[in-house]
Design an enzyme around this catalytic site. Structure first.
Site, PDB file in Angstrom:
ATOM      1  N   ASP A   1      27.574 -29.073  44.025  1.00 54.43           N
ATOM      2  CA  ASP A   1      28.294 -29.818  45.062  1.00 54.43           C
ATOM      3  C   ASP A   1      28.632 -31.232  44.608  1.00 54.43           C
ATOM      4  O   ASP A   1      27.887 -31.853  43.852  1.00 54.43           O
ATOM      5  CB  ASP A   1      27.455 -29.884  46.346  1.00 54.43           C
ATOM      6  CG  ASP A   1      27.272 -28.524  46.978  1.00 54.43           C
ATOM      7  OD1 ASP A   1      28.161 -27.671  46.823  1.00 54.43           O
ATOM      8  OD2 ASP A   1      26.233 -28.310  47.617  1.00 54.43           O
TER       9      ASP A   1
ATOM     10  N   TYR B   1      33.131 -28.296  52.726  1.00 54.29           N
ATOM     11  CA  TYR B   1      31.752 -28.738  52.520  1.00 54.29           C
ATOM     12  C   TYR B   1      31.198 -29.424  53.765  1.00 54.29           C
ATOM     13  O   TYR B   1      31.860 -30.275  54.362  1.00 54.29           O
ATOM     14  CB  TYR B   1      31.697 -29.685  51.323  1.00 54.29           C
ATOM     15  CG  TYR B   1      30.302 -29.984  50.844  1.00 54.29           C
ATOM     16  CD1 TYR B   1      29.422 -28.951  50.530  1.00 54.29           C
ATOM     17  CD2 TYR B   1      29.863 -31.293  50.700  1.00 54.29           C
ATOM     18  CE1 TYR B   1      28.152 -29.223  50.080  1.00 54.29           C
ATOM     19  CE2 TYR B   1      28.580 -31.578  50.246  1.00 54.29           C
ATOM     20  CZ  TYR B   1      27.727 -30.533  49.938  1.00 54.29           C
ATOM     21  OH  TYR B   1      26.457 -30.797  49.494  1.00 54.29           O
TER      22      TYR B   1
ATOM     23  N   GLU C   1      24.835 -23.795  42.836  1.00 58.10           N
ATOM     24  CA  GLU C   1      23.463 -23.888  43.355  1.00 58.10           C
ATOM     25  C   GLU C   1      22.930 -22.580  43.918  1.00 58.10           C
ATOM     26  O   GLU C   1      21.769 -22.245  43.731  1.00 58.10           O
ATOM     27  CB  GLU C   1      23.369 -24.933  44.467  1.00 58.10           C
ATOM     28  CG  GLU C   1      23.445 -26.357  43.997  1.00 58.10           C
ATOM     29  CD  GLU C   1      24.738 -27.009  44.412  1.00 58.10           C
ATOM     30  OE1 GLU C   1      24.721 -28.205  44.663  1.00 58.10           O
ATOM     31  OE2 GLU C   1      25.770 -26.315  44.475  1.00 58.10           O
TER      32      GLU C   1
ATOM     33  N   ARG D   1      28.359 -31.283  54.225  1.00 55.34           N
ATOM     34  CA  ARG D   1      27.624 -32.556  54.150  1.00 55.34           C
ATOM     35  C   ARG D   1      28.619 -33.648  53.790  1.00 55.34           C
ATOM     36  O   ARG D   1      28.922 -33.856  52.622  1.00 55.34           O
ATOM     37  CB  ARG D   1      26.498 -32.471  53.119  1.00 55.34           C
ATOM     38  CG  ARG D   1      25.355 -31.550  53.530  1.00 55.34           C
ATOM     39  CD  ARG D   1      24.184 -31.610  52.562  1.00 55.34           C
ATOM     40  NE  ARG D   1      23.124 -30.721  52.978  1.00 55.34           N
ATOM     41  CZ  ARG D   1      23.021 -29.442  52.626  1.00 55.34           C
ATOM     42  NH1 ARG D   1      23.943 -28.918  51.840  1.00 55.34           N
ATOM     43  NH2 ARG D   1      22.025 -28.700  53.050  1.00 55.34           N
TER      44      ARG D   1
ATOM     45  N   GLU E   1      23.350 -35.590  45.340  1.00 54.55           N
ATOM     46  CA  GLU E   1      22.343 -34.604  44.966  1.00 54.55           C
ATOM     47  C   GLU E   1      22.928 -33.536  44.059  1.00 54.55           C
ATOM     48  O   GLU E   1      22.297 -33.097  43.105  1.00 54.55           O
ATOM     49  CB  GLU E   1      21.738 -33.985  46.222  1.00 54.55           C
ATOM     50  CG  GLU E   1      20.477 -33.224  45.924  1.00 54.55           C
ATOM     51  CD  GLU E   1      19.415 -33.424  47.003  1.00 54.55           C
ATOM     52  OE1 GLU E   1      18.312 -32.919  46.806  1.00 54.55           O
ATOM     53  OE2 GLU E   1      19.692 -34.091  48.000  1.00 54.55           O
TER      54      GLU E   1
ATOM     55  N   HIS F   1      34.715 -36.901  50.473  1.00 52.16           N
ATOM     56  CA  HIS F   1      34.984 -35.554  50.950  1.00 52.16           C
ATOM     57  C   HIS F   1      35.961 -35.593  52.113  1.00 52.16           C
ATOM     58  O   HIS F   1      36.212 -36.634  52.705  1.00 52.16           O
ATOM     59  CB  HIS F   1      33.689 -34.905  51.446  1.00 52.16           C
ATOM     60  CG  HIS F   1      32.736 -34.562  50.358  1.00 52.16           C
ATOM     61  ND1 HIS F   1      31.384 -34.474  50.563  1.00 52.16           N
ATOM     62  CD2 HIS F   1      32.928 -34.293  49.054  1.00 52.16           C
ATOM     63  CE1 HIS F   1      30.786 -34.162  49.436  1.00 52.16           C
ATOM     64  NE2 HIS F   1      31.706 -34.050  48.506  1.00 52.16           N
TER      65      HIS F   1
ATOM     66  N   ASP G   1      28.295 -34.290  45.626  1.00 54.05           N
ATOM     67  CA  ASP G   1      27.649 -35.406  46.297  1.00 54.05           C
ATOM     68  C   ASP G   1      26.542 -35.880  45.356  1.00 54.05           C
ATOM     69  O   ASP G   1      26.378 -35.358  44.259  1.00 54.05           O
ATOM     70  CB  ASP G   1      27.104 -35.006  47.675  1.00 54.05           C
ATOM     71  CG  ASP G   1      26.163 -33.810  47.623  1.00 54.05           C
ATOM     72  OD1 ASP G   1      25.666 -33.474  46.526  1.00 54.05           O
ATOM     73  OD2 ASP G   1      25.908 -33.203  48.675  1.00 54.05           O
TER      74      ASP G   1
END
Length: 954
Positions: free
Chosen positions: A104, A343, A18, A345, A108, A390, A106
């Site tokens: 990532d 990570y 990203e 989040r 999103e 995670h 997740d």
């Protein structure tokens, strides 16, 4: 075999992440056989407006960006600022043999990977590469063990995005029509705003109660053990201690918790002491004999706190470092991208075996084997439907770097240290000790039996507290490691009362939310996703629904009107349980237990609802029998004036108008009608009847001062956006536009003047400015005038400040020439004294002060400056708020200069190059796009942090 050697045999691999910062770090771990590029967040999304929608779409599809009539198909468009980046990715892909999507892990991140696939349309093998920390071992492990794209996660994210679009784009226009233009509603932001508003309503309705009690200082009559002086108690056995009155004749004395928000006692079983009774009891006990009635001792044990997840990190960073949620996530993003932490989040409190081993090794190394439990500690997840598997937020790697070993500085160092301490402490032994309660009894001269109580705590083994102690939201709360030692006494021991005082107290309204406590509340109610809380709080602050006073979140009057409308006409949409249930439904879709389209159809059209369920979608009164679409279509029942009106008292009503809040008494144009603006930064619970009367009594409107004897024009004084001023009223028919336009003369009032006292003579003098003082020896005119920064002289381009406003009218030519004869002060003016001192910043460890700057007051520690925001004032700003503003400013990094535009010659070169061979074309394109993308690259890091949260809540 290493990834680099594999690549040497297998060709060129393109890895897409990203952010540019992450790309740079990962590139260093993969070697020359890999090309690592950044998507810079989302490359495409739902359109931001009808102009971005392709021409073939019309009607509702064009407005919403979603085709609600055809299974809620979304219309995705490549973001305008990402088109150049997409072209670059396509060029890189054309020369690659494999594509690795390394966004990532997740929802999103999975959605970004899917969008990349849809846009790039790769013809080479594609692999999904996932990792939770950016270390060499983790990246090489991720390359060696790729997986397939998780389409179920993509579907869940897509459903969430469509839901938020429908909610925002359908409900927001209702707010525009009934409250004020350009407002917004959102699935989570509206509920978060409601929480803040409801807390303020509680404060408005709150009625304080007064209560009294007694505090006694009691002495054992012996010197403390280890005391150097016989009259003083030692640390281990103090000679004196304080205790608070708890019962009188066996009846418990009322404390703050015994009173309701209406100021009344909740139960008549407790004794409410007023001042007279408290003082009478104090007098009766002054000569009483006291003894120990009981001593109760219990073992004390405290286990370490779980490792950080997103929300607990935000809360602790707020308590201990003064960071807002947004600043915390910005700093954590940098730590993650540069390989320092895992990570950031995550909903999980789990540590991998590698992390547990690393933490336990550091416990032994730094604190000794006595602090290490026999077995590793495990922590159960507390978050319902945690979306990803995670780890907790922890230092990266299989060996944790101590803060000193990282080389970090400033805010990044402080946040890393917090994470490191918490992680290590989570694998340490419990703290143990003893807690003691001593009750003291005495009989007053009036025969009443009074019992005092004191509690103490001693810690015999600090365990994990050697490394870390959690903060508290209540600044007056004692932390876990705080010891309170009492003297060693036994039942029946005699005590003497050295002093007894009568203490008055008043109950306090419920505390306003801070960023930390609002995050905690949202998580406990299972509303929204922890990874989006920072952006949600940022949104309600940016929209003007909430502002800050110190660290407290204060709702604006505008938010009262918005929440009032949503509660009355869209009650279900801002219902806490309903919003949490929606989150459950979205999680069920993610797990494959429910289908997205039927769920969206039920939410939007009301189809398939159980009997009575559709009515509940509105305010539950049966007026609405459909889903969201019908709710936003039938607006006839919404009275815009009623929605934005709130009674204050004595016939005064607070109204939220299109240009801000105001108080009003009586009807417009009726006799006795009064109206006055309300300061935008006034907290709603501070608007009392008395203040409203004071505002109404202030002079308002235009003050007619008379006519200019020269022009005959009417002169008036007004209160404007930038303060009071005087102006002339031009005759009707005076051209206001075009080359013959005439502008009215206007002048701001001096600071020494007021609207209701300024005279016509004052106004004419002000409008005569600038005043010509005279000419210098070379014939250059010198004028005196009033400016934004005060009175000054001007001679050509040379300006000199004057000391007082009166000098504008009375300074002579000789005095002006004398000022110009002095050498002009170069550089900055002499530093002004600080307006307020706040204390020492916990990050820079420098003194923080509030100063008055060119653009208003700001906080500074000598290195970083941060302007005060709307809602902050010099008088009320707290040290914590000052530290938070500095932390947010540091998190943004230094301001970056815009890249210079490429010379015109390069554009010509580009056109020529375009006509050449394909190879030459690619080379030229790369060169010519460098100038265009330079400015974008300088802000890429900022965009990345915002890109992942920009679409979370319309």
């Amino acid at each position: 075999m290493s990834p680099t050697s594999e690549t040497a045999q297998g060709g060129r691999r393109l890895v897409i992440v990203e952010s540019p910062a992450k790309a740079k770090t990962i590139k260093g771990y993969l070697g020359p056989g890999y090309v690592v590029e950044a998507s810079v967040g989302h490359i495409r999304d739902l359109p931001n407006g009808a102009a971005e929608v392709p021409e073939k779409y019309t009607g509702e599809v064009r407005r919403l960006g979603v085709d609600v009539e055809h299974d809620f198909q979304p219309i995705y468009v490549v973001n305008a600022d990402k088109k150049a980046q997409v072209r670059k990715l396509k060029e890189q892909l054309a020369d690659s043999d494999e594509l690795y999507l390394a966004t990532d892990e997740d929802r999103e991140g999975e959605a970004i990977a899917w969008h990349l696939l849809e846009v790039l349309k790769p013809k080479v093998p594609v692999k999904r590469m996932v990792f939770h920390e950016i270390t060499k071992a983790a990246i090489q492990e991720a390359v060696a063990n790729p997986r397939e794209l998780n389409k179920r996660m993509v579907d869940a994210q897509e459903t969430r995005r469509i839901l938020d679009r429908l909610y925002g784009y359908e409900v927001s226009p209702v707010l525009w029509k009934k409250v004020m233009p350009r407002l917004s509603a959102g699935r989570v932001q509206s509920v978060a705003t409601r929480l803040v508003v409801e807390r303020e309503r509680e404060r408005i309705a709150f009625r304080s109660a007064e209560y009294w009690d007694l505090t006694g200082t009691f002495s054992t009559g012996r010197a403390g053990r280890g005391s150097p002086r016989p009259e003083a108690g030692g640390a281990s056995d103090p000679a004196a201690f304080t205790a608070r009155l708890t019962t009188v004749d066996g009846r418990r004395v009322a404390q703050g918790r015994d009173f309701g928000p209406d100021g009344r006692l909740k139960s008549d079983q407790v004794l409410h002491l007023d001042e007279a009774n408290a003082r009478a009891l104090k007098a009766a006990l002054e000569s009483a004999a006291f003894s120990v009635r009981s001593v109760e001792s219990k073992p004390y044990r405290r286990s370490p706190y779980a490792p950080f997840r997103t929300t607990t990190l935000q809360q602790e960073a707020s308590r201990k470092l003064g960071f807002g949620a947004k600043a915390t996530m910005q700093i954590a993003q940098k730590l993650y991208e540069n390989g320092f932490i895992t990570y950031m989040r995550t909903d999980s409190t789990t540590l991998s075996e590698t992390a547990v081993a690393a933490a336990r090794a550091q416990v032994t190394q730094l604190y000794g084997a006595d602090y290490l439990p026999e077995k590793p500690r495990t922590y159960a997840g507390k978050v319902k439907n945690a979306q990803e598997a995670h780890e907790a937020i922890r230092p990266s790697g299989d060996r944790f770097r101590t803060p000193a070993e990282t080389g970090l500085t400033g805010d990044q160092f402080r946040l890393y240290e917090l994470i490191w301490k918490r992680t290590v402490a989570s694998q340490m032994k419990d703290a143990v000790g003893n807690s003691v309660t001593v009750r003291i009894a005495g009989t007053g001269s009036d025969g009443r039996d009074a019992e005092f109580s004191a509690s103490g705590k001693t810690i015999t083994f600090h365990g994990f507290m050697k490394a870390y102690v959690e903060g508290a939201d209540d600044p007056n709360a004692e932390l876990d490691d705080r010891e309170r030692r009492l003297p060693q006494v036994a039942e029946g021991d005699l005590l003497s009362a050295e002093e007894i005082t009568a203490d008055g107290h008043a109950t306090k309204p419920p505390a306003r939310y801070t960023e930390a406590s609002l995050v905690k509340e949202l998580e406990e109610r299972e509303i929204g996703r922890p990874s989006t809380y920072a952006s949600i709080i940022g949104t309600i602050l940016d929209r003007g629904y909430v502002f800050k006073k110190g660290t407290a979140l204060v709702p604006s009057f505008l938010s009262f009107a918005v929440v009032n409308l949503l509660e009355k006409h869209f009650g279900r949409l801002v219902d806490y349980d309903f919003t949490a249930k929606m989150e459950d439904d979205l999680d069920r879709i993610a797990r494959g237990e429910a289908q997205a389209v039927p769920w969206l159809r039920r939410f939007y059209f009301g189809e398939g609802m159980a009997e009575g369920g559709a009515a509940d979608a509105g305010n539950g009164d049966g007026d609405h029998l459909g889903g969201l679409k019908e709710l936003v279509t039938d607006l006839g029942a919404i009275d815009a004036r009623e929605i934005s009106s709130f009674p204050v008292g004595n016939g005064v009503v607070l109204r939220v108008g299109r240009y801000g809040p105001y108080v009003e008494r009586g009807e417009k144009d009726a006799e006795g009608h009064q109206r006055a603006d309300v300061p935008a930064d006034l907290a709603p619970d501070e608007l009392t009847v008395e203040l409203a009367e004071e505002l109404l009594a202030k002079p308002s409107g235009d003050f007619e001062l008379g006519k200019d004897p020269v022009t005959g024009h009417e002169i008036v004084a007004k209160d404007g956006r930038y303060g009071p001023y005087v102006t002339e009223i031009l005759p009707e028919g005076t051209p206001k536009t075009g080359k013959n336009a005439v502008k009215p003369r206007t002048a701001s009032l001096f600071k020494s003047m007021a609207l209701d006292t300024v005279t016509l003579e004052d106004a004419l003098r002000l409008m005569s400015l600038p005043r010509v003082v005279g000419k210098d020896a070379e014939g250059v005119e010198i004028t005196a005038q009033n400016g934004r920064y005060g009175p000054y002289l001007k001679k050509g381009t040379d300006s000199r400040s004057l000391e007082t406003e009166d000098q504008i009218f009375n300074i002579t030519l000789d005095e002006a020439l004398a000022i110009y004869a002095q050498p002009k002060q170069r550089g900055r003016a002499a530093a002004k004294p600080p307006l307020k001192e706040l204390g020492t910043d916990p990050v820079s460890e420098r003194p923080v002060v509030v100063k008055d700057g060119r653009f208003g007051p700001y906080v500074t520690d000598g290195e970083t400056n941060a302007t005060l925001r709307t809602g902050d004032s010099v008088e009320e700003i707290t040290p914590e708020r000052g530290y938070e503003l500095l932390a947010e400013k540091r998190a943004k990094g230094p301001a970056k200069k815009a890249a210079k535009k490429a010379p015109a010659k390069k554009a010509t070169a580009k056109k020529t190059a375009a006509k050449k061979t394909t190879t030459a074309k690619k080379t030229a394109a790369k060169k010519t796009t460098t100038a265009k993308t330079a400015a974008k690259k300088t802000t890429a890091a900022k965009k990345t942090a915002a890109a992942k949260t920009s679409s979370s809540d319309e």
